[in-house]
Design a protein around this motif. Structure first.
Motif, mmCIF file in Angstrom:
data_model
loop_
_atom_site.group_PDB
_atom_site.id
_atom_site.type_symbol
_atom_site.label_atom_id
_atom_site.label_comp_id
_atom_site.label_asym_id
_atom_site.label_seq_id
_atom_site.Cartn_x
_atom_site.Cartn_y
_atom_site.Cartn_z
ATOM 1 N N GLY A 1 0.777 -1.243 0.000
ATOM 2 C CA GLY A 1 0.000 0.000 0.000
ATOM 3 C C GLY A 1 0.803 1.284 0.000
ATOM 4 N N SER A 2 1.970 1.303 -0.641
ATOM 5 C CA SER A 2 2.731 2.557 -0.675
ATOM 6 C C SER A 2 2.032 3.633 -1.518
ATOM 7 C CB SER A 2 4.156 2.325 -1.189
ATOM 8 O OG SER A 2 4.134 1.837 -2.507
ATOM 9 N N ALA A 3 1.287 3.220 -2.546
ATOM 10 C CA ALA A 3 0.677 4.226 -3.442
ATOM 11 C C ALA A 3 -0.253 5.178 -2.687
ATOM 12 C CB ALA A 3 -0.033 3.542 -4.610
ATOM 13 N N PRO A 4 -1.167 4.670 -1.816
ATOM 14 C CA PRO A 4 -2.007 5.629 -1.071
ATOM 15 C C PRO A 4 -1.200 6.489 -0.090
ATOM 16 C CG PRO A 4 -2.930 3.400 -0.966
ATOM 17 C CD PRO A 4 -1.593 3.288 -1.612
ATOM 18 N N VAL A 5 -0.098 5.945 0.439
ATOM 19 C CA VAL A 5 0.753 6.740 1.340
ATOM 20 C C VAL A 5 1.408 7.870 0.542
ATOM 21 C CG1 VAL A 5 2.842 6.681 2.773
ATOM 22 C CG2 VAL A 5 1.161 4.839 2.951
ATOM 23 N N ILE A 6 1.936 7.530 -0.614
ATOM 24 C CA ILE A 6 2.562 8.552 -1.471
ATOM 25 C C ILE A 6 1.530 9.620 -1.841
ATOM 26 C CG2 ILE A 6 3.615 8.946 -3.738
ATOM 27 C CD1 ILE A 6 4.733 5.976 -3.417
ATOM 28 N N ALA A 7 0.323 9.172 -2.178
ATOM 29 C CA ALA A 7 -0.738 10.126 -2.546
ATOM 30 C C ALA A 7 -1.057 11.040 -1.362
ATOM 31 C CB ALA A 7 -1.986 9.366 -2.993
ATOM 32 N N ALA A 8 -1.065 10.485 -0.136
ATOM 33 C CA ALA A 8 -1.367 11.303 1.049
ATOM 34 C C ALA A 8 -0.265 12.334 1.289
ATOM 35 C CB ALA A 8 -1.537 10.402 2.273
ATOM 36 N N TYR B 1 13.126 5.328 10.760
ATOM 37 C CA TYR B 1 12.288 4.584 9.828
ATOM 38 C C TYR B 1 10.891 4.546 10.404
ATOM 39 C CZ TYR B 1 16.125 2.802 7.029
ATOM 40 O OH TYR B 1 17.189 2.711 6.176
ATOM 41 N N LYS B 2 9.921 4.759 9.573
ATOM 42 C CA LYS B 2 8.530 4.553 9.996
ATOM 43 C C LYS B 2 8.001 3.401 9.171
ATOM 44 C CE LYS B 2 7.854 9.327 11.409
ATOM 45 N NZ LYS B 2 8.271 9.061 12.775
ATOM 46 N N THR B 3 7.425 2.427 9.876
ATOM 47 C CA THR B 3 6.980 1.217 9.196
ATOM 48 C C THR B 3 5.458 1.097 9.286
ATOM 49 O OG1 THR B 3 7.317 -0.022 11.235
ATOM 50 C CG2 THR B 3 9.140 -0.006 9.674
ATOM 51 N N ARG B 4 4.926 0.256 8.435
ATOM 52 C CA ARG B 4 3.474 0.013 8.364
ATOM 53 C C ARG B 4 2.704 1.338 8.364
ATOM 54 N NH1 ARG B 4 3.939 -5.501 9.471
ATOM 55 N NH2 ARG B 4 5.245 -5.986 11.234
ATOM 56 N N VAL B 5 3.137 2.235 7.520
ATOM 57 C CA VAL B 5 2.525 3.567 7.464
ATOM 58 C C VAL B 5 1.169 3.472 6.759
ATOM 59 C CG1 VAL B 5 2.811 5.926 6.642
ATOM 60 C CG2 VAL B 5 4.815 4.624 7.395
ATOM 61 N N HIS B 6 0.174 4.101 7.347
ATOM 62 C CA HIS B 6 -1.157 4.158 6.733
ATOM 63 C C HIS B 6 -1.375 5.573 6.199
ATOM 64 C CE1 HIS B 6 -2.556 0.265 8.149
ATOM 65 N NE2 HIS B 6 -1.883 0.519 9.251
ATOM 66 N N PRO B 7 -2.082 5.688 5.099
ATOM 67 C CA PRO B 7 -2.283 7.030 4.536
ATOM 68 C C PRO B 7 -2.945 7.980 5.530
ATOM 69 C CG PRO B 7 -3.472 5.352 3.259
ATOM 70 C CD PRO B 7 -2.672 4.637 4.276
ATOM 71 N N GLU B 8 -3.843 7.443 6.382
ATOM 72 C CA GLU B 8 -4.526 8.333 7.330
ATOM 73 C C GLU B 8 -3.586 8.844 8.429
ATOM 74 O OE1 GLU B 8 -5.881 4.043 8.156
ATOM 75 O OE2 GLU B 8 -5.526 5.307 6.416
ATOM 76 N N ASP B 9 -2.404 8.201 8.584
ATOM 77 C CA ASP B 9 -1.413 8.665 9.571
ATOM 78 C C ASP B 9 -0.601 9.859 9.052
ATOM 79 O OD1 ASP B 9 -2.146 6.449 11.042
ATOM 80 O OD2 ASP B 9 -0.440 5.236 10.366
ATOM 81 N N VAL B 10 -0.612 10.026 7.730
ATOM 82 C CA VAL B 10 0.325 10.971 7.109
ATOM 83 C C VAL B 10 0.123 12.421 7.572
ATOM 84 C CG1 VAL B 10 0.971 12.001 4.879
ATOM 85 C CG2 VAL B 10 0.911 9.512 5.154
ATOM 86 N N PRO B 11 -1.099 12.972 7.581
ATOM 87 C CA PRO B 11 -1.225 14.378 7.998
ATOM 88 C C PRO B 11 -0.677 14.643 9.407
ATOM 89 C CG PRO B 11 -3.229 13.655 6.900
ATOM 90 C CD PRO B 11 -2.385 12.428 7.099
ATOM 91 N N ASP B 12 -0.983 13.750 10.357
ATOM 92 C CA ASP B 12 -0.471 13.917 11.731
ATOM 93 C C ASP B 12 1.043 13.817 11.773
ATOM 94 O OD1 ASP B 12 -2.721 14.400 13.053
ATOM 95 O OD2 ASP B 12 -2.788 12.501 14.188
ATOM 96 N N MET B 13 1.561 12.825 11.056
ATOM 97 C CA MET B 13 3.011 12.620 11.027
ATOM 98 C C MET B 13 3.703 13.873 10.479
ATOM 99 S SD MET B 13 5.083 9.838 8.806
ATOM 100 C CE MET B 13 4.919 10.821 7.336
ATOM 101 N N LEU B 14 3.159 14.437 9.405
ATOM 102 C CA LEU B 14 3.786 15.631 8.815
ATOM 103 C C LEU B 14 3.637 16.837 9.735
ATOM 104 C CD1 LEU B 14 2.795 15.125 5.074
ATOM 105 C CD2 LEU B 14 5.043 14.805 6.119
ATOM 106 N N ALA B 15 2.515 16.917 10.452
ATOM 107 C CA ALA B 15 2.332 18.030 11.398
ATOM 108 C C ALA B 15 3.375 17.954 12.513
ATOM 109 C CB ALA B 15 0.921 17.997 11.974
ATOM 110 N N LYS B 16 3.643 16.739 12.993
ATOM 111 C CA LYS B 16 4.670 16.574 14.041
ATOM 112 C C LYS B 16 6.042 16.950 13.504
ATOM 113 C CE LYS B 16 2.396 13.117 16.848
ATOM 114 N NZ LYS B 16 1.859 11.804 16.588
#
Ligand code: FES
Length: 155
Positions: free
Chosen positions: A84-91, A132-147
């Motif tokens: 599922g990297s494609a939805p993570v990249i899209a996020a 390294y961040k593993t098992r990244v979900h697209p819904e985690d991306v906004p929070d991760m980037l905010a941090k």
């Protein structure tokens, strides 16, 4: 003496085996490998810039554009793609509003897509700073980037 000249002074002229350490040193000093740096290194090692560029692109760790203060590498290798990297990249693309290889206008973020980073069982994987961040979900991306944004404010 320029930074690159200072780095080159530590190596033997024409010594092809010094290429990778030189590229590492230059990237560490400048943040990326500019065309100018590659030409300079080629002249010092008596190697063609095409050959240097070809060798450098073989290694994921080298960057050829000035990145943001926070640079993210997202694995788009086969296992991560299947996981599922494609939805993570899209996020990441949607949250930052930039394409891979670009830098946000405020100079804070850049990202690139890479091949396998060796964590296939835990994909999708991304690498940022020293983590390294593993098992990244697209819904985690906004929070991760905010941090990461808050952390970059402290730098
Ligand atoms: S394919 Fe992503 S870590 Fe191996």
């Amino acid at each position: 003496m320029s930074k690159i000249d200072e780095i080159l002074s530590r190596y033997r002229e024409g010594s092809h085996e010094s290429l990778i350490p030189i590229l590492q040193d230059v990237q560490e000093a400048e943040g990326y490998l500019s065309e100018n740096a590659i030409v300079h290194i080629g002249s010092f090692l008596r190697m063609s810039t095409t050959k240097i560029f070809g060798l450098a692109t073989f290694y994921d760790r080298f960057r050829f554009f000035p990145g943001g203060r926070v640079h993210i590498r997202i694995c788009n290798g086969t296992s991560c793609f299947i996981n599922g990297s494609a939805p993570v990249i899209a996020a990441v693309r949607e949250t930052l509003g930039i394409e891979p290889g670009q830098t946000t206008r405020d100079g804070r973020f850049s990202y690139e897509l890479t091949t396998c980073m060796g964590g296939c069982n835990e994909g999708p994987v991304l690498f940022c700073g020293d983590n390294y961040k593993t098992r990244v979900h697209p819904e985690d991306v906004p929070d991760m980037l905010a941090k990461l944004k808050s952390l970059s404010d402290l730098q």
